[in-house]
Design a protein around this motif. Sequence first.
Motif, mmCIF file in Angstrom:
data_model
loop_
_atom_site.group_PDB
_atom_site.id
_atom_site.type_symbol
_atom_site.label_atom_id
_atom_site.label_comp_id
_atom_site.label_asym_id
_atom_site.label_seq_id
_atom_site.Cartn_x
_atom_site.Cartn_y
_atom_site.Cartn_z
ATOM 1 N N TRP A 226 -64.744 79.542 -38.321
ATOM 2 C CA TRP A 226 -65.066 78.661 -39.437
ATOM 3 C C TRP A 226 -63.793 77.959 -39.922
ATOM 4 N N ARG B 217 -62.812 75.190 -37.598
ATOM 5 C CA ARG B 217 -63.631 73.970 -37.739
ATOM 6 C C ARG B 217 -63.256 73.197 -38.996
ATOM 7 N N VAL B 218 -63.058 73.900 -40.113
ATOM 8 C CA VAL B 218 -62.650 73.231 -41.357
ATOM 9 C C VAL B 218 -61.293 72.572 -41.149
ATOM 10 N N ASP C 247 -72.171 71.598 -41.151
ATOM 11 C CA ASP C 247 -71.418 72.168 -40.048
ATOM 12 C C ASP C 247 -72.400 72.640 -38.987
ATOM 13 N N ARG D 130 -68.442 66.257 -44.646
ATOM 14 C CA ARG D 130 -69.067 67.389 -43.976
ATOM 15 C C ARG D 130 -69.150 68.554 -44.946
ATOM 16 N N PHE E 69 -69.435 72.663 -45.235
ATOM 17 C CA PHE E 69 -69.160 73.918 -44.545
ATOM 18 C C PHE E 69 -69.584 75.071 -45.443
#
Length: 130
Positions: free
Chosen positions: A110, A113-114, A24, A35, A37
């Motif tokens: 966060w 974004r996830v 990330d 990805r 995180f």
Amino acid sequence: MSYDLYVVRPDIPEDFWDYVCDRDHEERSYDQYGRYFNYTYNLGPFFAAYHVRPSTDLDGKTGGECAELIRQALMSIYLQPLHELRSEYNPRNENGELVDWGSVDGAIKWLERVHDYCREHPDYAVRERS
């Protein structure tokens, strides 16, 4: 300690995740594989209150399932006064002073974004491996 959350193509073996999953906030070179995180455990109570704790609520689901859980959580979070969330969930030390690692503001960003990545990859596997 922190949550290590992987959103990864389901055909990629776990022992390859660290090699092929972009971090990330890093340049996207292998983004088509997955990805990684990461966020601090200090916000565990915040994540748990909204049913998006990585280790218990997100682990083992698909990206699509997680995107929906996180969407619902964010809708509830956005309805709360931010100053109240900060007061209740921002981590403090034993003296009651705010600590420098983790915050409600950072946790919300966060989760956004996830959510976005999971929404873009609904068939990917979501695994927490801290």
